[in-house]
Design a protein around this motif. Structure first.
Motif, short mmCIF file in Angstrom:
data_model
loop_
_atom_site.label_atom_id
_atom_site.label_comp_id
_atom_site.label_asym_id
_atom_site.label_seq_id
_atom_site.Cartn_x
_atom_site.Cartn_y
_atom_site.Cartn_z
N ARG A 283 0.85 -1.19 0.00
CA ARG A 283 0.00 0.00 0.00
C ARG A 283 0.88 1.24 0.00
O ARG A 283 1.88 1.29 0.70
CB ARG A 283 -0.87 -0.03 1.26
CG ARG A 283 -1.89 1.04 1.40
CD ARG A 283 -2.71 0.84 2.69
NE ARG A 283 -3.47 -0.39 2.70
CZ ARG A 283 -4.75 -0.49 2.35
NH1 ARG A 283 -5.41 0.59 1.99
NH2 ARG A 283 -5.36 -1.65 2.39
N LEU B 92 0.74 5.86 -0.58
CA LEU B 92 -0.06 7.08 -0.62
C LEU B 92 0.69 8.14 -1.42
O LEU B 92 1.84 8.45 -1.14
CB LEU B 92 -0.32 7.61 0.79
CG LEU B 92 -1.08 8.93 0.90
CD1 LEU B 92 -2.48 8.81 0.34
CD2 LEU B 92 -1.12 9.39 2.36
N GLU C 48 -4.60 6.67 -2.23
CA GLU C 48 -4.02 5.57 -1.46
C GLU C 48 -4.26 4.29 -2.25
O GLU C 48 -5.38 3.79 -2.34
CB GLU C 48 -4.64 5.47 -0.07
CG GLU C 48 -4.00 4.39 0.76
CD GLU C 48 -4.55 4.31 2.17
OE1 GLU C 48 -4.58 3.17 2.70
OE2 GLU C 48 -4.95 5.34 2.73
#
Length: 149
Positions: free
Chosen positions: A77, A79, A91
């Motif tokens: 993940r 951002l 995100e």
């Protein structure tokens, strides 16, 4: 503040370890990925990446997100921000859900937020198409018979 989400998924007949290895082999990504054309940096928490994405029918965009989460064989993940935080933030996430020892559900998505999400939401259908194209390409590569089992 406007919010939007894109989420796609595909079942891959390959173990999560193989899917993860392909997803995080950034040097090889341009050879198979029609959407994320390049990634440089390391998949480690807090690292900055440099990413070039090419949504179908749109201009390629380069951005430098921060890695938020790395859980090997499970989640990656990051951002990113367009210009400044709060204007148009994304995100992005990849989730690997093992179905059994030989199959994985691959989920790719992005949560968009910020002041410009409404005005820029016209670009989101092309982004979804890019996610779907990447998912199919990853599936084909992971399931290729010449891959080591």
């Amino acid at each position: 503040m406007a919010l939007r989400r894109i989420e796609t998924e595909i079942d891959i007949e390959a173990p999560a370890e193989r899917v993860w290895a392909l997803l995080t082999d950034f040097a090889q990504m341009p050879s198979w990925n029609p959407f994320i054309r390049s990634v440089s940096g390391e998949a480690t928490n807090g690292a900055r990446l440099t990413i070039l994405v090419s949504p179908p029918g749109k201009r390629a965009m380069r951005f430098t997100p921060t890695v938020l989460s790395v859980r090997p064989n499970r989640e990656l993940r990051w951002l990113g921000h367009l210009f400044v935080k709060g204007l148009f933030d994304g995100e992005h996430y990849f989730l690997l859900e093992p179905r059994n020892e030989r199959a994985t559900r691959f989920v790719q998505g992005e949560n968009f937020s910020g002041l410009l999400v409404g005005p820029l939401s016209g670009a989101l259908p092309a982004t979804r198409m890019g996610f779907e194209a990447m998912n199919v390409a990853l599936k084909q590569l992971a399931e290729a018979p010449d891959r080591v089992q």
